[in-house]
Design a protein around this motif. Structure first.
Motif, mmCIF file in Angstrom:
data_model
loop_
_atom_site.group_PDB
_atom_site.id
_atom_site.type_symbol
_atom_site.label_atom_id
_atom_site.label_comp_id
_atom_site.label_asym_id
_atom_site.label_seq_id
_atom_site.Cartn_x
_atom_site.Cartn_y
_atom_site.Cartn_z
ATOM 1 N N ASP A 106 29.250 9.470 1.786
ATOM 2 C CA ASP A 106 28.791 10.706 2.823
ATOM 3 C C ASP A 106 29.927 9.983 4.230
ATOM 4 O O ASP A 106 29.619 9.161 4.520
ATOM 5 C CB ASP A 106 27.904 11.464 3.528
ATOM 6 C CG ASP A 106 28.609 12.844 4.390
ATOM 7 O OD1 ASP A 106 29.630 13.050 4.621
ATOM 8 O OD2 ASP A 106 27.410 13.857 4.848
ATOM 9 N N GLU A 166 28.450 18.891 1.112
ATOM 10 C CA GLU A 166 26.814 18.092 0.491
ATOM 11 C C GLU A 166 27.006 18.785 -0.007
ATOM 12 O O GLU A 166 26.162 17.993 -0.985
ATOM 13 C CB GLU A 166 26.248 18.055 1.638
ATOM 14 C CG GLU A 166 26.093 16.218 2.402
ATOM 15 C CD GLU A 166 25.193 16.422 3.888
ATOM 16 O OE1 GLU A 166 24.675 16.764 4.461
ATOM 17 O OE2 GLU A 166 25.946 16.752 5.015
ATOM 18 N N ARG A 191 27.710 25.080 10.375
ATOM 19 C CA ARG A 191 27.132 24.912 10.950
ATOM 20 C C ARG A 191 26.890 25.453 12.092
ATOM 21 O O ARG A 191 25.468 26.224 12.347
ATOM 22 C CB ARG A 191 27.009 23.748 10.963
ATOM 23 C CG ARG A 191 26.156 22.525 11.746
ATOM 24 C CD ARG A 191 26.079 20.453 11.713
ATOM 25 N NE ARG A 191 25.886 20.669 10.538
ATOM 26 C CZ ARG A 191 27.214 20.002 10.040
ATOM 27 N NH1 ARG A 191 27.896 20.014 10.374
ATOM 28 N NH2 ARG A 191 27.067 19.069 8.851
HETATM 29 MG MG MG Z 1 27.702 16.157 6.607
#
Ligand code: MG
Ligand code: ADP
Length: 414
Positions: free
Chosen positions: A114, A50, A233
Motif C-alpha cells: 500500500d 484495500e 472513509r
Molecule cells: Mg489505504
C-alpha cells in the motif's frame, strides 16, 4: 463474466454500491486474480482500494498461502528494507537475531504494497529484482534467496508524476502495473452515496444498540452534492457523528449541510486561536488548497487529452507552463463545474452552494505559477499553522509524514 460473480465478491468483502465504475473495478480484479501478474490499484484516499488486493488473493491459486499487507508509507525509511527482506543477525545495532522479511514470510502467497509511491529508491531497486527474478538478499547478507510472491500495489499518487520527478523508478512502475485497476472517487458514484450512508447508519445502530438515524431526501441530496475529498472513509465519519448526535432523528437537509465541511475548507482544518485563524487567512488558505487540487486535476485531464505532450511538459523546468491557457468550464472535470472561475486558473466555490462567501478580490490573489510553487506555499503555511509540528501538518494535508519530510527537504522549508 457472470454478473452474480461480481455480486458474490461484493457480498463476501462487504463492498457496498452498484456504481458501474466500481463494479468494473471488481470485475477486473476477479478477471486478473487467477493470472499471476502484478496489479496496481489506483484511486484517491478512502475509496476502498484495500478490497482489491484481497479479492485478487482470495480468487487466485495462492489463496491458501499467506496474504501480507504492508503500508509502505508508515514504515520508517531506515527499517523498511529489513521489514520487507529481513536481516541477518548483527546486520545493524539491535539486530540481535536473524529475522525473516515479509517477502520470505509470504512465499507462495501475495504481498500487498500500500502507498507504494512512498518506497525509497534503494528499496525500489531491491523490489525490482524480486519482481524480475524472485531473488533478494537479507539486509547484511550476501546470500541470494528466492521467493515466489505475487505483488499487488496501491497508490493515491499520480505515478507518472512521481516518475517524472525522479522519485519512482520507471522500470519498476511498469513492472508493478502490468494490470491497473482504478477505483472511482465517491463523488462519481451517484446513488451509492445514499446506499453507503444508510448502511453506515444501520451498522452503527446495530453495533451500539441505538436508534438509527434516517435521512430526508434533502439530506441525501446534500450528501450527493458534496465533493468527498476523503471519500468513503470521510462519509463514514460524517454518518458516525450524526449517529451519535442525532440519534433516532430524521436528518434534514439543513442539519446535513451543517455537518458537512464547507467544500474547499474541508482540506484545511484550522484550529481556533492558531496563527492564521482569522477569516481572511482562512479564505486564502482555502484558495491555495483549491488551486493546488485543481492544478492536479487539470494536469490529469491534460494527460488524458494529450498523452504525448504532457510528459514533456511534466519534465519542463518551473514556469514552463505559464503559457498554458486558463481552463474553460467545459474542459473541467464535472466535479468542478459547480465552481465558477473568477480569474484565470482560480476558482471559488459558488456562494449559493455551501454558504462560503468568497470575499477575496481577484487582484489580491497571488497568481498560480507552477504546481511546485503552490505546493511549497501550501506546505509552508500548513507548517506555520501547526507550529512546525510535522505529524499534525501531514495529517492536515492528507499526506504521509515521510512525504512531508521529503517535501520539506526538497523545498528547503526547514
Ligand atoms: Mg489505504
Ligand atoms: N464500497 C464500500 N463499501 C463499504 N465500505 C467501504 C467501501 N469503500 C470503502 N469502504 C470502507 O472505507 C474505508 C476506507 O477504505 P480503504 O480501502 O482503507 O481506502 P483506501 O485504501 O483507498 O484509502 C474502509 O474502512 C473500507 O472498509
Amino acid at each position: 463474466m457472470a454478473d452474480d460473480k461480481i455480486q458474490q465478491a461484493k457480498l463476501r468483502f462487504g463492498i457496498i454500491g452498484n456504481d458501474p465504475q466500481l463494479e468494473r473495478a471488481v470485475w477486473r480484479a476477479l478477471k486478473v486474480a487467477p493470472i499471476d501478474v502484478a496489479v496496481l490499484v489506483t484511486g484517491e484516499s478512502g475509496t476502498g482500494k484495500e478490497f482489491f488486493p484481497q479479492i485478487i488473493h482470495a480468487f487466485s491459486p495462492r489463496k491458501h498461502a499467506r496474504y501480507i499487507a504492508v503500508n509502505c508509507g508508515a514504515i520508517p525509511e531506515g527499517t523498511i528494507d529489513s521489514e520487507l527482506f529481513g536481516h541477518e543477525k548483527g546486520a545493524f545495532t539491535g539486530a540481535v537475531a536473524t529475522r525473516k522479511g515479509y517477502f520470505e514470510e509470504a512465499d507462495g502467497g501475495t504481498v500487498f504494497l500500500d502507498e507504494v509511491a512512498e518506497l525509497p529508491l534503494t528499496t525500489q531497486a531491491r523490489l525490482l529484482r524480486v519482481l524480475e527474478s524472485g531473488e533478494f538478499m537479507k539486509v547484511g547478507s550476501s546470500q541470494v534467496q528466492k521467493t515466489n510472491i505475487r505483488i499487488v500495489a496501491a497508490t493515491n499518487e499520480d505515478m507518472a508524476r512521481a516518475v517524472a520527478q525522479g522519485r519512482f523508478r520507471e522500470d519498476l512502475f511498469y513492472r508493478l502495473s502490468a494490470v491497473r485497476i482504478k477505483v472511482p472517487p465517491l463523488r462519481e458514484r451517484g446513488n451509492d452515496i445514499s446506499l453507503l450512508a444508510r448502511k453506515f447508519a444501520s451498522d452503527f445502530a446495530g453495533e451500539y444498540r441505538t436508534a438509527p438515524v434516517s435521512f430526508s431526501p434533502e439530506a441525501l441530496m446534500e450528501l450527493t452534492r458534496y465533493r468527498w475529498p476523503g471519500n468513503v472513509r470521510e462519509l463514514r465519519n460524517v454518518i458516525t457523528r450524526l449517529a451519535v448526535f442525532a440519534e433516532g432523528e430524521l436528518v434534514s437537509g439543513e442539519r446535513m449541510r451543517a455537518e458537512l465541511p464547507a467544500e474547499a475548507a474541508s482540506y484545511t482544518p484550522v484550529k481556533a486561536g492558531a496563527p492564521g485563524s482569522d477569516r481572511y487567512e482562512r479564505e486564502r488558505e482555502m484558495l491555495f488548497n483549491l488551486i493546488f487540487r485543481m492544478q492536479e486535476e487539470i494536469e490529469g485531464l491534460r494527460r488524458r487529452i494529450e498523452p504525448s505532450e504532457s510528459s514533456a511538459r511534466a519534465l519542463a523546468p518551473h514556469g514552463a507552463r505559464e503559457d498554458a491557457p486558463p481552463p474553460s468550464a467545459a474542459a473541467m472535470p464535472t466535479s468542478l463545474v459547480k465552481y465558477r472561475p473568477i480569474a484565470p486558473g482560480i476558482i471559488l466555490p459558488h456562494p449559493a452552494d455551501d454558504g462560503v462567501i468568497p470575499v477575496t478580490p481577484a487582484e489580491e490573489i497571488p497568481p498560480a505559477r507552477t504546481l511546485e510553487d503552490t505546493e511549497r506555499e501550501t506546505i509552508r503555511r500548513a507548517l506555520a499553522r501547526n507550529q512546525g509540528r510535522r505529524k499534525a501538518t501531514a495529517a492536515e494535508l492528507h499526506i504521509s509524514e515521510r512525504t512531508l519530510y521529503r517535501k520539506i527537504k526538497e523545498y528547503g522549508l526547514e
